[in-house]
Design an enzyme around this catalytic site. Structure first.
Site, mmCIF file in Angstrom:
data_model
loop_
_atom_site.group_PDB
_atom_site.id
_atom_site.type_symbol
_atom_site.label_atom_id
_atom_site.label_comp_id
_atom_site.label_asym_id
_atom_site.label_seq_id
_atom_site.Cartn_x
_atom_site.Cartn_y
_atom_site.Cartn_z
ATOM 1 N N ASN A 100 0.818 -1.214 0.000
ATOM 2 C CA ASN A 100 0.000 0.000 0.000
ATOM 3 C C ASN A 100 0.851 1.263 0.000
ATOM 4 O OD1 ASN A 100 -2.049 -1.776 0.056
ATOM 5 N ND2 ASN A 100 -2.609 -1.467 2.193
ATOM 6 N N HIS A 125 5.730 -0.597 -2.782
ATOM 7 C CA HIS A 125 5.336 0.188 -3.952
ATOM 8 C C HIS A 125 5.459 1.693 -3.732
ATOM 9 C CE1 HIS A 125 2.956 -3.549 -5.505
ATOM 10 N NE2 HIS A 125 4.248 -3.644 -5.700
ATOM 11 N N GLU A 225 -12.675 -12.099 -0.302
ATOM 12 C CA GLU A 225 -13.047 -13.095 -1.324
ATOM 13 C C GLU A 225 -11.922 -14.105 -1.486
ATOM 14 O OE1 GLU A 225 -13.620 -10.870 -4.918
ATOM 15 O OE2 GLU A 225 -15.135 -9.612 -3.956
#
Ligand code: OAD
Length: 253
Positions: A100, A125, A225
């Site tokens: 993040n 990142h 998910e």
């Protein structure tokens, strides 16, 4: 035993725990994810906004998008899951690698007075709040709004007068090799890994939990998910990061 109990137990018994997070970690704070419904890449094309070629072609458009994301994130607050991880970092119970760029983990850690014990968070990142010169080594971190009135108003390097760009890793760019090799070394040494809110498809970051598994460690996944990692994980728990992460790591409150 429930999945939650199994996850809690797997981490409680581990000698060295790595936490690895993605955009879903911050979804409960209101930060948009990249993939899935409402994800940024559903509404924006990465090649028009998150590549060096896009910045060279239209720096104003790219800065408008990053300035919008900076503002969105500054209006969000770390949630109970960020705080539970920060507490565990401060107590030396976990190490944290994140994909993040939103700074919410770092803000949660900054709220803890005894954070001095914590090892640094590895942000693979980069950061939305770092500005880096496209030509020289100059960079700085700030939360000021970027003036996107015109190409001439965009931030310039105070040393060489070239444009400053967002200090994030774009598609087609290499990750910072020092940060990446530190993350791989933490993963190699971890006996357990808690993976939260990542689609686990973007390399080389996605290799981190796999490296833990290859070295005989356990992997506990928390995600809204199923992902490509779910079938490989020792325990996969479906649900939200804000609820499950404190339940697994403890709130430490
Ligand atoms: P993605 O947007 O690809 O995936 C977000 C994941 O979070 C999905 O698997 C969701 O199911 C899950 N999720 C959503 N809400 C959640 C919640 N409340 N609790 C738990 N899980 C939730 O984000 P990343 O995996 O981080 O790279 O994406 C990886 C990289 O791709 C990003 O760092 C970015 C992007 O392009 C760069 O910008 C270089």
């Amino acid at each position: 035993m429930t999945e939650l109990d199994a996850g809690r137990e797997a981490l409680a018994g581990a000698a060295s725990v790595l936490v690895f997070t993605g955009a879903g970690m911050s979804a409960d704070s209101g930060v948009p994810t990249f993939r899935g419904s409402g994800g940024l890449w559903r509404n924006f094309r990465p090649e028009e906004l998150a590549t060096r070629a896009a910045f060279d072609r239209d720096p104003l458009l790219v800065w408008e998008w990053y300035n919008w994301r900076r503002r969105v994130v500054l209006e969000c607050e770390p949630h109970a899951g960020h705080r539970a991880i920060a507490r565990a970092q401060a107590e030396g119970r976990v190490r944290l690698v994140t994909q993040n760029v939103d700074g919410l983990h770092q803000r949660a850690l900054a709220e803890i007075p005894e954070r001095s014990q914590a090892v640094p968070t590895l942000a693979l990142h980069g950061s939305l709040f770092r500005l880096a010169c496209i030509r020289c080594d100059y960079s700085r971190t700030d939360t000021e709004s970027i003036d996107t009135t015109s190409p001439a108003s965009l931030p310039e390097c105070p040393e060489c007068r070239h444009l400053l760009r967002p200090g994030v890793v774009w598609f087609g760019e290499q990750l910072d090799q020092e940060v990446l090799s530190a993350a791989f070394s933490w993963a190699t040494n971890a006996t357990a890994c808690l993976v939260v809110g990542t689609s686990a498809v973007v390399e080389p970051a996605a290799s981190i939990p796999r490296l833990v598994l290859q070295n005989g460690g356990t992997v506990v996944e928390v995600n809204a998910e199923p992902t490509p990692l779910s079938g490989l994980a020792t325990v996969a728990i479906q649900g939200s990061a804000a609820e499950l992460v404190p339940a697994i790591l403890g709130t430490g409150a």
